[in-house]
Scaffold this motif. Structure first.
Motif: not given
Length: 247
Positions: A206-220
């Motif tokens: 909606s205009d107030t929400a987006v669903s995303a899937v995190t990519p791999p990343g470094t701790a922190g």
């Protein structure tokens, strides 16, 4: 004997002022073979009249009890035709350069975005550019005014810059794959979501929400950035990558 303006719409209706001498008692003003309307003898040196419809270049003559003047040129201009504009959206703050392509644009004097207008720069008869004025979020009609008239038919969408208020959940594994809901405003036109600079696949809810899937990343902790046509919003350190256990 000058005429101003020396061009107008092929549909007629252009108020012109003719300046010269011996114009007292003017009985007629003609554009080619057609008579002008609302002829007004302002003074011995000035006459105003409204052009009839016509096409191309015609000679304008003034008739008084003393005779008829030599013709002076007047050019009929067709209404502009707009084919496209680019980009089709931009910030509510305005200022973005919009290019309009079409025909009959060489005499463009104004471009209206809804109720707000801006003065264009003529590139050629087929193209003009204009800085979009500020406007409220949503779509508005775009109209171009030239010596030949005004043409509508295109639309431009004002987009509010995004904001980000929360990221839920706020942590996940460094391997990525966590489904995260980013809450905020102005998210309908989201074009990108990044976690620590890495792009993430996303779906606008909606205009107030987006669903995303995190990519791999470094701790922190990393920044979460949401971008749309109006700009970007950064939630500093809003998501934390957690390393898996080691044995």
């Amino acid at each position: 004997m000058p005429i101003s303006p020396n061009q107008g719409s092929s549909g007629g209706g252009t108020l012109v002022t003719i300046t010269g001498t011996g114009l007292s008692g003017t009985t007629a003003v003609r554009f080619g073979t057609r008579s002008a309307t609302a002829v007004t003898n302002v003074s011995p040196t000035q006459v105003t009249a409204i052009s009839p419809s016509g096409n191309g270049a015609v000679g304008v003559t003034v008739t008084t009890p003393g005779g008829t003047s030599n013709p002076i040129p007047f050019y009929y201009v067709g209404a502009p035709f707009k084919q496209s504009l680019s980009p089709t959206s931009g910030s509510t703050a305005g200022g973005g350069t919009v290019t309009i392509n079409g025909t009959g644009l060489s005499t463009a004097t104004s471009v209206a975005f809804g109720a707000n207008s801006a003065v264009p720069t003529v590139v050629s008869d087929g193209q003009i550019t204009v800085a979009a004025p500020a406007g409220a979020a949503g779509s508005v009609g775009v109209s171009v005014t030239t010596a030949g008239g005004t043409n509508n038919g295109l639309s431009y969408t004002y987009v509010a810059a995004p904001t980000v208020t929360t990221v839920t959940p706020a942590e996940g594994p460094t391997t990525g794959g966590t489904t995260v809901t980013v809450a905020g405003t102005g998210l309908t036109s989201t074009t990108a979501v990044t976690f620590g600079g890495a792009p993430a696949p996303f779906t606008v809810i909606s205009d107030t929400a987006v669903s995303a899937v995190t990519p791999p990343g470094t701790a922190g902790a990393v920044d979460v950035v949401v971008t749309n046509d109006a700009g970007s919003a950064t939630a500093v350190g809003a998501f934390t990558y957690v390393a898996g256990p080691g044995i």
